[in-house]
Design an enzyme around this catalytic site. Structure first.
Site, mmCIF file in Angstrom:
data_model
loop_
_atom_site.group_PDB
_atom_site.id
_atom_site.type_symbol
_atom_site.label_atom_id
_atom_site.label_comp_id
_atom_site.label_asym_id
_atom_site.label_seq_id
_atom_site.Cartn_x
_atom_site.Cartn_y
_atom_site.Cartn_z
ATOM 1 C CD GLU A 61 -1.173 -2.319 2.354
ATOM 2 O OE1 GLU A 61 -2.051 -3.003 3.037
ATOM 3 O OE2 GLU A 61 0.175 -2.481 2.328
ATOM 4 C CB CYS A 89 -0.544 -2.992 9.184
ATOM 5 S SG CYS A 89 0.392 -1.860 8.443
ATOM 6 C CB CYS A 92 -0.972 0.080 5.347
ATOM 7 S SG CYS A 92 0.579 -0.330 5.060
#
Length: 157
Positions: A61, A89, A92
């Site tokens: 990402e 996560c 991101c």
């Protein structure tokens, strides 16, 4: 579906993200791929490569967001949709909010560190000054199977 996306578009772009994830796996990286799209055009592609880059922040990402922002000459990417093969996560998710990504579409859930639906719900409406709409589970089985094969080969190899 926001931002003019259709289910067929979601599958198309997620298939592209899966191809990038396969490339990451072939390079020995955790197989996660991402595609950033706006108005039906691909802005950027990214894949996990923190090992090769010696940089723990180079998640798929982040890689795609960095490329798109540099190309646009702006760290804000409103109206875009980020397709990623694995639930993002915390890092991101933060990058998506700051970049003003309009929509997130992800494949497999990440039960240990997922920050959208699994462990944390960091994109819940009203939590930030910008809302990223979310759609999880697109080609989830393919995404999960790719990750399972990768980790199985690491354990048995």
């Amino acid at each position: 579906m926001p931002l003019g996306q259709s289910a067929a578009d979601d599958v198309h772009w997620m298939q592209e993200a899966l191809g990038l994830a396969r490339s990451a796996a072939a390079a020995g990286e955790v197989p996660v791929g991402a595609v950033l799209v706006r108005d039906g055009e691909c802005l950027a592609r990214g894949w996990n490569h923190p090992v090769a880059a010696s940089d723990p922040t180079v998640h798929a990402e982040i890689h795609a967001i960095r490329i798109a922002a540099a190309a646009a000459g702006n760290y804000r990417l409103p109206g875009s949709t980020l397709y990623v093969t694995l639930e993002p996560c915390v890092m991101c998710v933060g990058a998506m909010v700051h970049a003003r990504i309009g929509r997130l579409v992800y494949g497999a859930i990440e039960p240990r560190t997922g920050a959208v639906d699994s462990c944390f719900q960091l994109l819940a409406p009203g939590l930030h000054n910008h809302t990223v709409t979310c759609c999880g589970g697109v080609l989830a089985e393919e995404s999960a199977a790719l990750l399972q094969r990768f980790f199985r080969s690491r354990r048995n190899g």
